[in-house]
Every structure is written in C-alpha cells, then in structure tokens.
Write a protein that holds these residues in place. Structure first.
Motif, PDB file in Angstrom:
ATOM      1  N   ALA A 114      -3.580   4.281   2.329  1.00  0.00           N
ATOM      2  CA  ALA A 114      -4.692   3.693   1.572  1.00  0.00           C
ATOM      3  C   ALA A 114      -5.742   4.745   1.226  1.00  0.00           C
ATOM      4  O   ALA A 114      -6.266   4.785   0.100  1.00  0.00           O
ATOM      5  CB  ALA A 114      -5.322   2.557   2.373  1.00  0.00           C
ATOM      6  N   GLN A 143      -6.832  -4.687   1.112  1.00  0.00           N
ATOM      7  CA  GLN A 143      -6.005  -4.729   2.319  1.00  0.00           C
ATOM      8  C   GLN A 143      -6.758  -4.240   3.559  1.00  0.00           C
ATOM      9  O   GLN A 143      -6.171  -4.104   4.636  1.00  0.00           O
ATOM     10  CB  GLN A 143      -4.739  -3.882   2.131  1.00  0.00           C
ATOM     11  CG  GLN A 143      -3.916  -4.233   0.912  1.00  0.00           C
ATOM     12  CD  GLN A 143      -3.657  -5.724   0.784  1.00  0.00           C
ATOM     13  OE1 GLN A 143      -3.183  -6.360   1.722  1.00  0.00           O
ATOM     14  NE2 GLN A 143      -3.969  -6.285  -0.382  1.00  0.00           N
ATOM     15  N   LYS A 144      -8.041  -3.998   3.434  1.00  0.00           N
ATOM     16  CA  LYS A 144      -8.825  -3.527   4.566  1.00  0.00           C
ATOM     17  C   LYS A 144      -9.076  -4.658   5.555  1.00  0.00           C
ATOM     18  O   LYS A 144      -9.494  -5.744   5.173  1.00  0.00           O
ATOM     19  CB  LYS A 144     -10.163  -2.961   4.070  1.00  0.00           C
ATOM     20  CG  LYS A 144     -10.943  -2.205   5.127  1.00  0.00           C
ATOM     21  CD  LYS A 144     -12.202  -1.613   4.510  1.00  0.00           C
ATOM     22  CE  LYS A 144     -12.990  -0.822   5.543  1.00  0.00           C
ATOM     23  NZ  LYS A 144     -14.259  -0.317   4.977  1.00  0.00           N
ATOM     24  N   ALA A 197      -3.042  -4.055  10.504  1.00  0.00           N
ATOM     25  CA  ALA A 197      -3.439  -2.711  10.082  1.00  0.00           C
ATOM     26  C   ALA A 197      -2.796  -1.660  10.986  1.00  0.00           C
ATOM     27  O   ALA A 197      -2.598  -1.881  12.174  1.00  0.00           O
ATOM     28  CB  ALA A 197      -4.954  -2.587  10.135  1.00  0.00           C
ATOM     29  N   THR A 205      -3.309   3.039   6.816  1.00  0.00           N
ATOM     30  CA  THR A 205      -4.648   3.559   6.539  1.00  0.00           C
ATOM     31  C   THR A 205      -4.557   4.933   5.894  1.00  0.00           C
ATOM     32  O   THR A 205      -5.311   5.253   4.967  1.00  0.00           O
ATOM     33  CB  THR A 205      -5.467   3.625   7.838  1.00  0.00           C
ATOM     34  OG1 THR A 205      -5.516   2.317   8.434  1.00  0.00           O
ATOM     35  CG2 THR A 205      -6.881   4.111   7.573  1.00  0.00           C
ATOM     36  N   TYR A 229      -6.467  -0.430   7.373  1.00  0.00           N
ATOM     37  CA  TYR A 229      -5.735  -1.035   6.256  1.00  0.00           C
ATOM     38  C   TYR A 229      -4.344  -1.455   6.710  1.00  0.00           C
ATOM     39  O   TYR A 229      -3.696  -0.773   7.501  1.00  0.00           O
ATOM     40  CB  TYR A 229      -5.598  -0.030   5.103  1.00  0.00           C
ATOM     41  CG  TYR A 229      -6.867   0.131   4.298  1.00  0.00           C
ATOM     42  CD1 TYR A 229      -7.089  -0.624   3.153  1.00  0.00           C
ATOM     43  CD2 TYR A 229      -7.848   1.036   4.689  1.00  0.00           C
ATOM     44  CE1 TYR A 229      -8.246  -0.484   2.395  1.00  0.00           C
ATOM     45  CE2 TYR A 229      -9.012   1.190   3.946  1.00  0.00           C
ATOM     46  CZ  TYR A 229      -9.205   0.429   2.804  1.00  0.00           C
ATOM     47  OH  TYR A 229     -10.361   0.563   2.068  1.00  0.00           O
ATOM     48  N   VAL A 258       0.838  -1.200   0.000  1.00  0.00           N
ATOM     49  CA  VAL A 258       0.000   0.000   0.000  1.00  0.00           C
ATOM     50  C   VAL A 258       0.874   1.251   0.000  1.00  0.00           C
ATOM     51  O   VAL A 258       0.590   2.221  -0.711  1.00  0.00           O
ATOM     52  CB  VAL A 258      -0.942  -0.002   1.222  1.00  0.00           C
ATOM     53  CG1 VAL A 258      -1.676   1.326   1.347  1.00  0.00           C
ATOM     54  CG2 VAL A 258      -1.939  -1.150   1.133  1.00  0.00           C
TER      55      VAL A 258
END
Length: 607
Positions: free
Chosen positions: A253, A231-232, A245, A250, A237, A196
């Motif tokens: 993302a 990828q959540k 995560a 995040t 994320y 990501v």
C-alpha cells in the motif's frame, strides 16, 4: 554505655591500647567501627590509577554511539554475491534461478529468477535466462499483473525490451489496464477480485514501462488510489476487505500511495497516519517482525528476515515523508533500534539468512535487503551491536576499578585481603568465559565449572571464619538473596523475556545495591555487631547465591535458550557474561560499606 556503642566487651580494648605498638590492637581496630569519608582523596599514586580508569570508563561508555559503520558495504556485497549460488547450472535450466541454495534443488522458479536477475543485473548464462523469459513472454505472462511486472523488469534487464519500441510498450500497458476493475483497483488475473498486492504490481509495471505520467490522468489511476486508501485498518493495510492487515500489505500500500499527490499534510495523514504505531505492534521481542501484530500469547514467536525488511522499508519511507520521527539510524528509540540488531544477526559473509541465527541463505530476504538499500542507502547495519556492548561492559569494569582505587586507602587491610582476590579472580574468570563462548563454547563450561568450585571454597571459608557470630553471616546473605531473587523471579514470571531487555539488566544493578543496602543496615542495627568483615562476607555470599540461583531459575524453566537467543541477537552477551556480574560484585561491596557508613553516622540508626 561503651558496650552499647561498640557492641561487645572485646571492642572495649580499643579504648586502652596503642595500635602503634600492639599488632592485635591494630587488627581489632581494622575490623570494628567503620570510618569512611566519601570526599577524602587518596594518595597521588592511587588517585592517578582512579583518574585513568575513570577517564577510560567515560570514553568507553560514550564511544559505542560514535562507532562508525564499518561493515555495511562488505555485508551488502556478500549478500549480492550469494545470489549466484541460487542459479541453476545444469544444461537444461542454466541461467534460471531456484528458490533455495541447496545443492539437490534443481526446480526452476520464476520468482527466484526475477529476484536474482534484479539484484545481479543478469546471470552467468544469459542465453538460458533469455529463453526462459521469452517463453513466459510468448504466454503473455499468464495475463497476471505480478508476472507482467516481473516480466517487464526481466525483459529490460536482459536487453529484450526497448522503451522506444512504442508498439510493444503500449501492448503491455493496455494488457495491464485490462486487469483493472471498474471503480476499483487491479486484479492479479481476470478471475480474482481487486487487491492491494495486484495494484502494487500494476503500478510498478506501468512505471517500468515509462507510462506512469500518462496513467495518472486516467480513471483507473484515481479509482486504484481510492481503493488502496480505503483498505487502511487500525493503522495498517489489508490486501482485500475480508482479510486482516499485514506488514506485506502495508508495504504494498505504501508503495502505491507514494505515487499519489502528497503535497497536502491532510492527505499524508490520511494515508500514513498511525502506520508507525502499527509497524511497531508487529515487532517481536527478538527485534524482528511478524506479519501481524504480536500479542501476549505469541510474544516469543520467531521473526522473519523478509518481514523485518518490509517493516524497515515502510518505516524509513514514513520518516522520509515526515510522517514518523523514527529511523533505524535513530539511536534514541531503543525499540525500533532493535530491528537493526535483528537485521545484523541475519547477515554474514555468506549471505542473508531467513531469520536471525538460522542456517542457510534466503533469496527473498536478499531481494528485500537489496530493495531497502537501493531506496535508503544511508541505513547503517554493519557494526555489530555486540562490539558496542562490549565497550559498554568494559566501561562498567573501568568504573568499578576507579572506585576501588579511589577508596582503597580507607578500607581495612583485612577487608582488602578478602575483596581484592574476589575482584581479580572474578574478572579473570568472566573474561576467559566470554572469550571461550566466542571462540570455543565447550571451554566456557570448563571455565564456569572451575570458577563455581572456587566460589564454593570461598563460601566454605567465609562460613568458617571467626567473624561469623551466631549464624549472622548466613542470615545476612540469605536475606539479601531472598529480596534480590524474589524480585527477579517476579519479573521473570510476568514476562519470560524480561532478562533480554537492557532496562532489566540496569534494574539488576539497582536491585543489587538496594537489597544489600537494606539488609546490611537492618542486620547491623538489630544485631549491634560492628565488624565490617562479617557484612562484607555476607554481601559476597549473597552475590554468589544471586548469580547462581538466577541462572538456575532461568534454565530450569527452559527460558535459558530463549534468553540466550535474544542476547545473541541483541548483542548483550558481553553485558550479561562480563559487565553485569562484575559490576554487581562491585556494587555489592560498595552497598555494604555505604550501609554501615549510614548506620553508624545516623543517630536513630546508631542507637
């Protein structure tokens, strides 16, 4: 029957004496049966005092939410100016930036140079900066997506890249596309898997090159969006499938997915649904944020300014696309509002600190502040929360004063002679202590020492008073303290940071009133004792013990430092030092009086 009503044979003299001519009779009448009318208005003079204080208290109570943002602009400019302190000035590295602002640090940093030039738009020694960037350019930015992004930004800022130069632009564009993994996303380099973070850097670099609209029609764009969306995990994320995560992933993302087609509510829900919940799970008790969700075992962990600003960016973006009702400007959400308090505690005229109440300046945190403000310029973070809570504390003091003047004429003179000095000296000591803490902390210890000495003398005088019958005074005060501190200790054992929460401070006010009220009614009912002064003395001694032992308990368990740190960050210092102690003193006396009024006017309690 008369003895049962008035409680002692000495009180019988009230039935056969004229208080107009007998001073002893007048004193006895003032000390016995409690007569009170909550609806009776005072004289014009006292009513004017009460009305003025009531209006002042109401204004001070509501003004904090209306205080304008008075310092955001100056604090942001101070943060920008502080970046100059990270620039190296020696002959070899002039124009290059370093990671820290320590005078002995002379190590050049590519990331620091990117952040410094991004914020300032250049450097004091442009030739040195250009030479440094051109050297990285000659190495094709190590064929790394992160360095491609940072390199393109630096080239543009320094005037070394013209977007009209299609040959150079297409060269960089194709080199970035070469780092795209088939049916997946972008990699940091050819030896790494898709991630990501790498996709975020690639998207930003392509956008800086002005090629994003062309890129959106490619297979690489479609597969990259699909990869990032996949990828959540539990709201947030992760960077790659094998990792947990984080706030940073995040953040990356969100900045990738914001470039997708968001016209459909279903798509927005798929990409951004539950992200607010995830972000708030990463919030620490001090208001700042950690990279991963906080559980009970690390509830007191230290936050980071950079992570907090990443979380704020994510949250404000969600709010801007209608996926969250929360905003840092929304005063109705106290939990997210604490992020504002934490952010404010990291800012000063010298720059941005790496964490609240920490020394030094942090370039990475300054960069994220610049990023947040550049994207969400409406954010208000300048007005100190402590100033707002100082106004709130003054409102509590004004309300206590209003109640005092309104009912003053219904209180016996001998009771007023006890209560008035307590109010006066306590307010003076608390105000001086607060001013000392803000200006010269060492003086605050002296203030508290002398005030404690005063309380000890008062406690001794009350214990020796002629109104103390068979230890009833100590029993009354002891029961008040037992109930109050028993509940407070229980709350604190369940959560050491309980007294850093505003709701807990309000709960202390309620607990003060209830403990005094219940004990006073019980003591008056079972003892059949009628003198108001004894119960006023008992309530005061209970307040002294409550205040002293609660602070001793917190510091004895080593929670005092943690509590003090949180109070400074959230701005609660004036509430804890000034507002709550004075308000609880007022509530203590009011509760004792209310309890006796109820006991003497309720038939089954009067018997």
């Amino acid at each position: 029957g008369i003895n049962a009503e008035y409680g002692s044979s000495s009180d019988l003299s009230l039935l056969c004496c004229d208080s107009t001519f007998d001073p002893f009779c007048l004193k006895m009448k003032q000390s016995t049966v409690f007569s009170f009318n909550p609806y009776k208005f005072p004289s014009a003079k006292n009513f004017s005092y009460a009305f003025f204080l009531l209006v002042a208290g109401a204004c001070l109570f509501f003004v904090p939410v209306l205080v304008p943002d008075v310092q955001s602009g100056s604090l942001f400019q101070s943060a920008v100016n502080s970046v100059k302190g990270f620039e190296l000035t020696d002959e070899i590295h002039a124009g290059i930036f370093k990671d820290s602002d320590r005078s002995g640090d002379t190590k050049p940093s590519w990331d620091a140079t990117f952040r410094g030039v991004s914020i300032l738009g250049g450097s004091n020694t442009l030739e040195g900066t250009r030479a440094y960037v051109q050297q990285a350019q000659s190495n094709h930015f190590n064929k790394n997506t992160k360095e491609y992004y940072e390199g393109v930004v630096l080239l543009k800022k320094l005037g070394l890249l013209n977007l009209n130069d299609k040959t150079t632009v297409n060269q960089y564009y194709n080199q970035i596309l070469a780092l795209s993994e088939s049916n997946s996303a972008f990699r940091l380099n050819s030896r790494r898997a898709a991630s990501v973070a790498a996709t975020y850097y690639a998207f930003e670099a392509i956008n800086e090159l002005g090629k994003f609209e062309e890129f959106k029609s490619t297979e690489q764009y479609t597969s990259a969006i699909s990869f990032v969306a996949a990828q959540k995990e539990t709201g947030g994320y992760h960077n790659v499938p094998s990792e947990n995560a984080t706030i940073l992933s995040t953040f990356h993302a969100v900045n990738v997915l914001k470039r997708a087609d968001l016209s459909s509510e279903e798509t927005k829900t798929k990409y951004f649904g539950n992200l607010t919940y995830y972000v708030l799970r990463c919030q620490n008790l001090d208001g700042g944020f950690s990279q991963t969700p906080v559980d009970s075992k690390d509830a007191l962990k230290t936050s980071s300014t950079s992570t907090t600003l990443q979380a704020i960016f994510v949250q404000e973006f969600l709010s801007s696309v209608g996926m969250s009702a929360l905003s840092i400007t929304d005063s109705t959400n106290s939990k997210y509002k604490e992020a504002f308090s934490y952010l404010r505690a990291t800012l000063s005229s010298s720059g941005v600190a790496p964490g609240a109440l920490l020394k030094g300046r942090d370039l990475e945190a300054t960069y994220y502040l610049w990023l947040v403000v550049s994207n969400f310029d409406y954010i208000s973070y300048g007005t100190p929360r402590e100033f707002q809570y100082l106004l709130l504390s003054l409102s509590l003091i004004a309300f206590v004063g209003a109640a005092f003047f309104f009912y003053k004429e219904q209180v016996a003179t001998n009771v007023l002679n006890v209560v008035t000095p307590h109010f006066t000296y306590t307010l003076a000591a608390l105000a001086l202590a607060y001013l000392s803490i803000k200006s010269f902390p060492g003086l605050a210890l002296v203030v508290f020492f002398f005030y404690t000495f005063y309380l000890i003398i008062e406690a001794y005088k009350l214990e020796e008073t002629e109104d103390n019958i068979d230890g009833l005074l100590i029993l009354d005060a002891g029961l008040i303290t037992f109930i109050y501190l028993g509940a407070a200790f229980s709350f604190n054992l369940m959560n050491p940071a309980t007294f850093t929460q505003l709701y807990a401070l309000v709960a202390l006010l309620i607990l003060t009133f209830l403990s005094v009220f219940v004990v006073t009614i019980g003591a008056a009912y079972f003892s059949k004792y009628k003198k108001l002064t004894l119960f006023v003395y008992g309530a005061f001694l209970g307040w002294v013990a409550n205040t002293f032992f609660l602070l001793s308990f917190l510091y004895g368990r080593a929670d005092g430092d943690v509590t003090a740190r949180f109070l400074y960050i959230r701005g609660f210092l004036p509430v804890v030092v000034l507002g709550i102690p004075f308000a609880t003193l007022g509530l203590t006396y009011a509760s004792a009086g209310a309890a006796l009024f109820v006991q003497q006017t309720t038939p089954f309690l009067k018997k």
